[in-house]
Enzyme design. Structure first.
Site, mmCIF file in Angstrom:
data_model
loop_
_atom_site.group_PDB
_atom_site.id
_atom_site.type_symbol
_atom_site.label_atom_id
_atom_site.label_comp_id
_atom_site.label_asym_id
_atom_site.label_seq_id
_atom_site.Cartn_x
_atom_site.Cartn_y
_atom_site.Cartn_z
ATOM 1 C CB CYS A 38 1.712 -5.152 6.861
ATOM 2 S SG CYS A 38 0.569 -5.009 5.468
ATOM 3 C CB THR A 40 1.955 -7.282 2.872
ATOM 4 O OG1 THR A 40 0.832 -6.608 2.309
ATOM 5 C CG2 THR A 40 2.948 -7.589 1.773
ATOM 6 C CG HIS A 43 -0.725 -12.364 2.489
ATOM 7 N ND1 HIS A 43 -1.583 -13.310 2.976
ATOM 8 C CD2 HIS A 43 -1.477 -11.254 2.255
ATOM 9 C CE1 HIS A 43 -2.796 -12.808 3.040
ATOM 10 N NE2 HIS A 43 -2.765 -11.559 2.611
ATOM 11 C CB CYS A 90 17.086 6.167 -10.166
ATOM 12 S SG CYS A 90 15.831 7.100 -11.094
ATOM 13 C CB CYS A 93 13.175 7.886 -13.420
ATOM 14 S SG CYS A 93 12.277 7.247 -11.973
ATOM 15 C CB CYS A 96 12.446 9.273 -8.625
ATOM 16 S SG CYS A 96 12.876 7.543 -8.328
ATOM 17 C CB ILE A 174 -6.111 -1.753 4.383
ATOM 18 C CG1 ILE A 174 -4.615 -2.095 4.511
ATOM 19 C CG2 ILE A 174 -6.380 -1.011 3.074
ATOM 20 C CD1 ILE A 174 -3.708 -0.899 4.696
ATOM 21 N NE ARG A 199 -9.272 -5.934 13.983
ATOM 22 C CZ ARG A 199 -8.508 -6.611 13.130
ATOM 23 N NH1 ARG A 199 -8.750 -6.515 11.831
ATOM 24 N NH2 ARG A 199 -7.530 -7.377 13.561
ATOM 25 C CG LEU A 261 -7.936 -0.137 -1.386
ATOM 26 C CD1 LEU A 261 -9.444 0.031 -1.480
ATOM 27 C CD2 LEU A 261 -7.375 0.837 -0.345
ATOM 28 N N GLY A 262 -7.647 -4.844 -1.366
ATOM 29 C CA GLY A 262 -7.223 -6.079 -0.731
ATOM 30 C C GLY A 262 -6.241 -6.848 -1.608
#
Length: 350
Positions: A38, A40, A43, A90, A93, A96, A174, A199, A261-262
């Site tokens: 990704c 990310t 980065h 956890c 909570c 979750c 994305i 693309r 979203l970026g």
């Protein structure tokens, strides 16, 4: 197990032998069949405010086969093929229980300093984060679910409705996922913009009704309105560079919605007057929940399989460091996946 370890900025990922993960109560261990690389991950290995603190095993877009189950886990067993949100919460909570372990105050995020990620032979996740894969889907399909879920969450945040005109800024995974979900949500027209048409074919295959190559705000705003038959009701910003929020506001219609979203790791600014004049809403969108993962799995299983075209290469752990570095430059690749078992002939199906 073998895994790729980040040791510092400017250093390639290192293939090392690491301890196998062991599941605690409420956890499972997955034999990773595929893990996508990704933006990310890139980065976090560069010099910025988000640089990972080494040593780190990255990778959060994975799917595979459960090989170990911790105490108090029900509904899952060894041998099941699953994709999973890269989180351990956890399990008790409100977050979750609502299927959003990333909002758990004590969550561990796989692929960060907190927990080894999917650039390895095995990864540990929370049992509540797992979504089984139907027989018709491959392991590679399962590894696409994470980026698809990011796009789905953004489209939901933008409240895309049937008949909407949608502009997607960015043709990375994305942006392509956002275009896919915008069309499935009933958008009448979906335009995808990018600096080049590399693309375009993938975007059109995933639902884009038009593709725009534009370099500045004014050019894009004009081209988008022309392609969509009017200014976009929703703009989905999927680039994550400074100036993209302003570009989105320059394009959206009066009363429209902008969803960011970026992941922008630099300070940014925009002109509030642009948004004020249009009474535009701005929303920020990050990750997903378990229900959105399930929606992605169901869509692929129902035959909406065009996202498979995003996968342009698959590499083993030995080849992965070079493939990872190559993605720092503009490339013909879209989604490169790591197969941790390709080098020893133990690949999981697909």
């Amino acid at each position: 197990m073998r895994g790729l370890v980040f040791h510092g900025v400017g250093q390639p990922l290192q293939l090392e032998t690491l301890d196998d993960p062991t599941p605690s109560a409420g956890e499972v261990v997955i034999k990773v069949g595929r893990c996508g690389i990704c933006g990310t991950d890139l980065h976090r290995t560069e010099d910025n405010i988000w640089t990972a603190r080494p040593p780190v095993v990255l990778g959060h877009e994975f799917a595979g086969e459960i090989v170990a189950v911790g105490k108090d886990v029900t509904g899952l067993q060894a041998g099941m093929r699953v994709t999973a949100l890269p989180y351990i919460g956890c399990g008790k909570c409100r977050a979750c229980l609502a299927g959003s372990p990333h909002h758990c105050p004590s969550n561990l995020n796989a692929g960060t300093e907190a927990l080894n990620g999917g650039f390895a032979e095995y990864v540990k996740v929370g049992a509540g984060s797992c979504v089984p894969l139907p027989a018709a889907l491959s392991i590679a399909d399962g590894a696409l679910v994470e980026p698809l879920a990011v796009g789905l969450h953004g489209v939901k945040r933008g409240k895309v409705q049937p008949g909407d005109r949608v502009l997607v800024i960015g043709a990375g995974p994305i942006g392509l996922a956002a275009a896919y979900w915008a069309r499935l949500a009933g958008a009448s027209h979906v335009a995808v913009s990018a600096p080049s048409n590399r693309r375009q074919a993938i975007a059109e295959g995933m639902g884009a009704t038009s593709f725009i190559v534009a370099q500045d705000d004014a050019t894009l705003a004009h081209a988008a309105a022309e392609a969509l038959g009017g200014a976009p009701d929703v703009v989905l910003e999927c680039v994550g560079l400074p100036g993209m929020i302003q570009r989105s506001l320059a394009c959206v219609k009066t009363g429209g919605r902008v969803v960011v979203l970026g992941v922008c790791i630099h300070q940014d600014h925009f002109h509030p007057l642009t948004g004020l004049a249009r009474e535009a809403d701005i929303h920020f969108s990050v990750v997903y929940d378990v229900a959105e993962f399930q929606t992605c799995v169901d869509a692929l299983d129902a035959g909406h399989i065009s996202p498979r075209s995003m996968i342009t290469d698959s590499v083993g752990l030995l080849e992965a460091p070079a493939a990872f570095e190559a993605l720092r430059q503009r490339t013909h690749q879209c989604k490169v996946m790591i197969d941790p078992w390709a080098d020893n002939g133990q690949s999981l199906q697909g």
